[in-house]
Each structure stands twice: as structure tokens, then as C-alpha cells.
Write a protein that holds these residues in place. Structure first.
Motif, PDB file in Angstrom:
ATOM      1  N   TRP A   1       1.010  -1.082   0.014  1.00  0.00           N
ATOM      2  CA  TRP A   1      -0.017   0.056  -0.055  1.00  0.00           C
ATOM      3  C   TRP A   1       1.032   1.118  -0.029  1.00  0.00           C
ATOM      4  O   TRP A   1       1.866   1.453   0.880  1.00  0.00           O
ATOM      5  CB  TRP A   1      -0.812   0.015   1.205  1.00  0.00           C
ATOM      6  N   PHE A   2       0.675   2.264  -0.677  1.00  0.00           N
ATOM      7  CA  PHE A   2       1.191   3.259  -1.130  1.00  0.00           C
ATOM      8  C   PHE A   2       0.418   4.685  -1.066  1.00  0.00           C
ATOM      9  O   PHE A   2      -0.632   4.627  -1.376  1.00  0.00           O
ATOM     10  CB  PHE A   2       2.311   3.053  -2.517  1.00  0.00           C
ATOM     11  N   ALA A   3       1.096   5.717  -0.578  1.00  0.00           N
ATOM     12  CA  ALA A   3       0.264   7.000  -0.698  1.00  0.00           C
ATOM     13  C   ALA A   3      -0.061   7.012  -2.130  1.00  0.00           C
ATOM     14  O   ALA A   3       0.821   7.084  -2.916  1.00  0.00           O
ATOM     15  CB  ALA A   3       1.076   8.052  -0.251  1.00  0.00           C
ATOM     16  N   CYS A   4      -1.103   7.776  -2.329  1.00  0.00           N
ATOM     17  CA  CYS A   4      -1.592   7.977  -3.795  1.00  0.00           C
ATOM     18  C   CYS A   4      -1.421   9.641  -4.115  1.00  0.00           C
ATOM     19  O   CYS A   4      -2.156  10.375  -3.408  1.00  0.00           O
ATOM     20  CB  CYS A   4      -2.734   7.637  -4.096  1.00  0.00           C
ATOM     21  N   PRO A   5      -0.485   9.671  -4.728  1.00  0.00           N
ATOM     22  CA  PRO A   5      -0.456  11.202  -5.270  1.00  0.00           C
ATOM     23  C   PRO A   5      -1.770  11.721  -5.953  1.00  0.00           C
ATOM     24  O   PRO A   5      -2.589  10.902  -6.534  1.00  0.00           O
ATOM     25  CB  PRO A   5       0.923  11.408  -6.181  1.00  0.00           C
ATOM     26  N   ALA A   6      -1.546  12.884  -6.278  1.00  0.00           N
ATOM     27  CA  ALA A   6      -2.736  13.648  -7.318  1.00  0.00           C
ATOM     28  C   ALA A   6      -2.870  12.961  -8.591  1.00  0.00           C
ATOM     29  O   ALA A   6      -1.693  12.287  -9.008  1.00  0.00           O
ATOM     30  CB  ALA A   6      -2.542  14.931  -7.520  1.00  0.00           C
ATOM     31  N   PRO A   7      -3.842  12.413  -9.083  1.00  0.00           N
ATOM     32  CA  PRO A   7      -4.006  12.019 -10.435  1.00  0.00           C
ATOM     33  C   PRO A   7      -3.186  12.556 -11.529  1.00  0.00           C
ATOM     34  O   PRO A   7      -3.166  13.633 -11.623  1.00  0.00           O
ATOM     35  CB  PRO A   7      -5.449  12.061 -10.831  1.00  0.00           C
ATOM     36  N   ARG A   8      -2.404  11.657 -12.451  1.00  0.00           N
ATOM     37  CA  ARG A   8      -1.640  12.373 -13.501  1.00  0.00           C
ATOM     38  C   ARG A   8      -2.383  12.567 -14.532  1.00  0.00           C
ATOM     39  O   ARG A   8      -3.496  11.931 -14.744  1.00  0.00           O
ATOM     40  CB  ARG A   8      -0.718  11.066 -13.895  1.00  0.00           C
TER      41      ARG A   8
END
Length: 106
Positions: free
Chosen positions: A69-76
């Protein structure tokens, strides 16, 4: 008639990571043309799941994948790094009809 892409994605999730997903809970977020990583070019359809049943586990350890599980950045916006942009609109449904059984090819 074969299975549509949403049912195929839900089936693959069950087979590969052991979670049950209702195809209606999948959203198409990206389409990618993969070329140069093997003998054949292919198209990848990427989906997000709004919900699922079960805890994801690696059901195919022989393929060398791990899960995390990883932090999800803003959508590309724009192409995925390492993939060639073919001028396709990113993150669209490409005019596929919306239905509970998912998009189908005519």
C-alpha cells in the motif's frame, strides 16, 4: 461472445490478488500502449475499484510481484512515464457505452 473488459478485470483481480470485485465498481482511468517490453505490442486498460471484498494477497508469487500500500499522489494527466503517448485521450471511456455489463466491442 467473450467476456467484456470489466468482467475480465474483476476475474483477473480474483485470480491474481484474491479479491472479489463487482465489475460495476470498476472505473476505467487510463489506456496505455505498451511497446518494446517484449515480442508483441499490447494495449493495457487500467481501472480503479471503488470497493472490493477480501484482503489482497500475492496469489502468483512465481511471477516475482509483491504487493504493498502506498500513498496515492494526485491523479496524473498525460502519458504514464515509460510509455509512448499515441495521442489518445487519457483517462476516458473512448465513447464506450456505459452499462452494468461494461464496455463491449462491436
Amino acid at each position: 461472445m467473450g467476456e467484456d473488459v470489466l468482467h475480465a478485470a474483476a476475474r483477473e483481480a480474483a485470480e491474481e490478488v484474491g479479491v472479489l470485485i463487482d465489475p460495476a465498481d470498476l472505473d476505467h482511468v487510463h489506456t496505455v500502449h505498451v511497446a518494446g517490453s517484449g515480442p508483441d505490442s499490447r494495449i493495457g486498460l487500467l481501472f480503479t475499484a471503488r470497493q472490493w471484498i477480501g484482503e489482497p494477497t500475492n496469489r502468483e508469487p512465481d511471477k516475482g510481484w509483491s504487493l504493498g500500500w502506498f500513498a496515492c499522489p494526485a491523479p496524473r494527466h498525460g502519458p504514464v512515464p515509460g510509455c509512448r503517448d499515441r495521442g489518445l485521450p487519457h483517462g476516458t471511456r473512448f465513447g464506450w457505452p456505459t452499462s452494468t455489463s461494461g464496455p463491449t466491442l462491436a
